[in-house]
Design a protein around this motif. Structure first.
Motif, PDB file in Angstrom:
ATOM      1  N   PRO A   1      -8.190  -0.008   9.784  1.00 12.29           N
ATOM      2  CA  PRO A   1      -9.047  -1.198   9.751  1.00 12.29           C
ATOM      3  C   PRO A   1      -8.268  -2.505   9.614  1.00 12.29           C
ATOM      4  O   PRO A   1      -8.684  -3.540  10.144  1.00 12.29           O
ATOM      5  N   LEU A   2      -7.132  -2.465   8.923  1.00 10.43           N
ATOM      6  CA  LEU A   2      -6.321  -3.680   8.799  1.00 10.43           C
ATOM      7  C   LEU A   2      -5.747  -4.077  10.155  1.00 10.43           C
ATOM      8  O   LEU A   2      -5.752  -5.255  10.529  1.00 10.43           O
ATOM      9  N   ALA A   3      -5.248  -3.102  10.899  1.00  8.23           N
ATOM     10  CA  ALA A   3      -4.703  -3.401  12.231  1.00  8.23           C
ATOM     11  C   ALA A   3      -5.791  -3.979  13.132  1.00  8.23           C
ATOM     12  O   ALA A   3      -5.544  -4.923  13.892  1.00  8.23           O
ATOM     13  N   GLU A   4      -6.991  -3.428  13.051  1.00  7.00           N
ATOM     14  CA  GLU A   4      -8.096  -3.946  13.863  1.00  7.00           C
ATOM     15  C   GLU A   4      -8.391  -5.399  13.501  1.00  7.00           C
ATOM     16  O   GLU A   4      -8.602  -6.245  14.375  1.00  7.00           O
TER      17      GLU A   4
ATOM     18  N   LEU B   1      -7.301   5.330  -3.214  1.00  5.73           N
ATOM     19  CA  LEU B   1      -7.165   3.951  -2.744  1.00  5.73           C
ATOM     20  C   LEU B   1      -8.295   3.565  -1.803  1.00  5.73           C
ATOM     21  O   LEU B   1      -8.113   2.762  -0.877  1.00  5.73           O
ATOM     22  N   ASP B   2      -9.457   4.116  -2.046  1.00  2.80           N
ATOM     23  CA  ASP B   2     -10.641   3.757  -1.260  1.00  2.80           C
ATOM     24  C   ASP B   2     -10.757   2.232  -1.230  1.00  2.80           C
ATOM     25  O   ASP B   2     -10.719   1.581  -2.277  1.00  2.80           O
ATOM     26  N   PRO B   3     -10.870   1.621  -0.027  1.00  2.00           N
ATOM     27  CA  PRO B   3     -10.950   0.155   0.055  1.00  2.00           C
ATOM     28  C   PRO B   3     -12.082  -0.445  -0.772  1.00  2.00           C
ATOM     29  O   PRO B   3     -12.019  -1.620  -1.149  1.00  2.00           O
ATOM     30  N   ARG B   4     -13.100   0.350  -1.072  1.00  4.52           N
ATOM     31  CA  ARG B   4     -14.206  -0.166  -1.891  1.00  4.52           C
ATOM     32  C   ARG B   4     -13.826  -0.271  -3.364  1.00  4.52           C
ATOM     33  O   ARG B   4     -14.515  -0.942  -4.136  1.00  4.52           O
TER      34      ARG B   4
ATOM     35  N   LEU C   1       0.826  -1.207   0.000  1.00  6.08           N
ATOM     36  CA  LEU C   1       0.000   0.000   0.000  1.00  6.08           C
ATOM     37  C   LEU C   1       0.863   1.261   0.000  1.00  6.08           C
ATOM     38  O   LEU C   1       0.620   2.196  -0.774  1.00  6.08           O
ATOM     39  N   TRP C   2       1.864   1.309   0.883  1.00  5.36           N
ATOM     40  CA  TRP C   2       2.757   2.471   0.922  1.00  5.36           C
ATOM     41  C   TRP C   2       3.488   2.638  -0.401  1.00  5.36           C
ATOM     42  O   TRP C   2       3.663   3.753  -0.897  1.00  5.36           O
TER      43      TRP C   2
ATOM     44  N   GLY D   1      -1.499  10.493   2.992  1.00  7.66           N
ATOM     45  CA  GLY D   1      -1.475   9.986   4.355  1.00  7.66           C
ATOM     46  C   GLY D   1      -2.817   9.469   4.809  1.00  7.66           C
ATOM     47  O   GLY D   1      -2.930   8.358   5.352  1.00  7.66           O
ATOM     48  N   GLU D   2      -3.859  10.248   4.598  1.00 10.96           N
ATOM     49  CA  GLU D   2      -5.192   9.838   5.028  1.00 10.96           C
ATOM     50  C   GLU D   2      -5.655   8.604   4.270  1.00 10.96           C
ATOM     51  O   GLU D   2      -6.277   7.705   4.845  1.00 10.96           O
ATOM     52  N   LEU D   3      -5.361   8.541   2.968  1.00 10.31           N
ATOM     53  CA  LEU D   3      -5.770   7.387   2.165  1.00 10.31           C
ATOM     54  C   LEU D   3      -5.241   6.088   2.756  1.00 10.31           C
ATOM     55  O   LEU D   3      -5.971   5.094   2.859  1.00 10.31           O
ATOM     56  N   VAL D   4      -3.969   6.100   3.130  1.00 10.96           N
ATOM     57  CA  VAL D   4      -3.361   4.867   3.630  1.00 10.96           C
ATOM     58  C   VAL D   4      -3.647   4.661   5.112  1.00 10.96           C
ATOM     59  O   VAL D   4      -4.046   3.573   5.528  1.00 10.96           O
ATOM     60  N   ARG D   5      -3.473   5.711   5.909  1.00  6.79           N
ATOM     61  CA  ARG D   5      -3.641   5.557   7.368  1.00  6.79           C
ATOM     62  C   ARG D   5      -5.068   5.194   7.737  1.00  6.79           C
ATOM     63  O   ARG D   5      -5.337   4.150   8.337  1.00  6.79           O
ATOM     64  N   GLU D   6      -5.999   6.104   7.415  1.00  4.07           N
ATOM     65  CA  GLU D   6      -7.382   5.898   7.835  1.00  4.07           C
ATOM     66  C   GLU D   6      -8.093   4.858   6.970  1.00  4.07           C
ATOM     67  O   GLU D   6      -8.915   4.094   7.451  1.00  4.07           O
ATOM     68  N   GLY D   7      -7.736   4.840   5.667  1.00  6.80           N
ATOM     69  CA  GLY D   7      -8.415   3.929   4.770  1.00  6.80           C
ATOM     70  C   GLY D   7      -7.988   2.482   4.936  1.00  6.80           C
ATOM     71  O   GLY D   7      -8.791   1.569   4.700  1.00  6.80           O
TER      72      GLY D   7
END
Length: 240
Positions: free
Chosen positions: A142-145, A101-104, A84-85, A132-138
């Motif tokens: 959720p992947l870490a969770e 890079l919206d996960p949808r 992703l990065w 940053g927001e695309l990868v971090r929040e997107g």
């Protein structure tokens, strides 16, 4: 129209930077949004056979020949975050913009190997400031969770994986820029990585002086494995 609608220039940077576009020709793997939404057994929305996160960890475990699922899950997590990065940072350097890079919009074949595992079904370019927001929040959150729920990996390890993967992508871009005689591209990659690493979500994941991570990805526990170049350990810890 974007001058490279297939994002083909990313492929020249290496396998981790490749991003296929359009719908996958071999079936229809789930979107990353769907993969992140699958619950573990305690929240059971899907069985193991339908859980891409579990499938990826098991594939990595088989490849590395490790019986420790948590070790495979950490290695799989770092590899996927590196993908992703790499895509986002590579696009920022090559195009001066980043794909949405919206996960949808991203389909993921968890049982395939890079670079064929990610498909962006619609190319929508955004300003570099959205990276940053695309990868971090997107994705990272959720992947870490999802990984924590399944494998009980600590936050510090996952943050270390994310920071190490980001720095690795920047270093690869820097090396490529030197080889191509375009050192300004490497300068942009390093500057972007430094800015991203300073964000509270990643701040502290790496030592600011040595750039070595402050946690271990557990690769030393893989049969025949050792410590990585940026590991917090100088040598593999004694196993008990």
């Amino acid at each position: 129209m974007h001058p490279d609608p297939d994002l083909s220039a990313l492929g020249a940077l290496g396998g981790f930077f490749v991003l296929r576009t359009g719908e996958p020709p071999h079936g229809s793997p789930p979107t990353l949004a769907a993969a992140y939404a699958v619950r573990d057994d305690r929240g059971a929305r899907a069985g193991d056979g339908q859980d891409p996160v579990l499938l990826r960890a098991r594939k990595v475990a088989e490849t590395l020949r490790t019986p420790e699922t948590r070790v495979a899950a950490s290695v799989a997590h770092q590899g996927f975050v590196a993908r992703l990065w790499s895509v986002a940072l590579g696009a920022a350097v090559v195009y001066g913009r980043v794909p949405d890079l919206d996960p949808r919009l991203l389909r993921w074949d968890a049982e395939a190997g890079a670079p064929d595992d990610l498909w962006l079904t619609e190319v929508r370019m955004l300003p570099v400031g959205a990276l940053g927001e695309l990868v971090r929040e997107g994705h990272l959150a959720p992947l870490a969770e999802a990984v924590r729920a399944r494998f009980r990996l600590p936050d510090g390890l996952l943050r270390g994986n994310a920071g190490s993967a980001l720095l690795g992508a920047a270093r690869q871009l820097d090396r490529r820029s030197v080889a191509d005689g375009r050192t300004e591209a490497g300068d942009r990659a390093r500057a972007l990585a430094a800015e991203l690493l300073a964000h509270p979500a990643l701040s502290g994941a790496l030592d600011p002086v040595t750039l070595r991570r402050r946690s271990c990805c557990l690769y030393y526990r893989v049969p025949g494995g050792g410590v990585c170049g940026d590991c917090c350990f100088d040598r593999p810890p004694r196993r008990t």
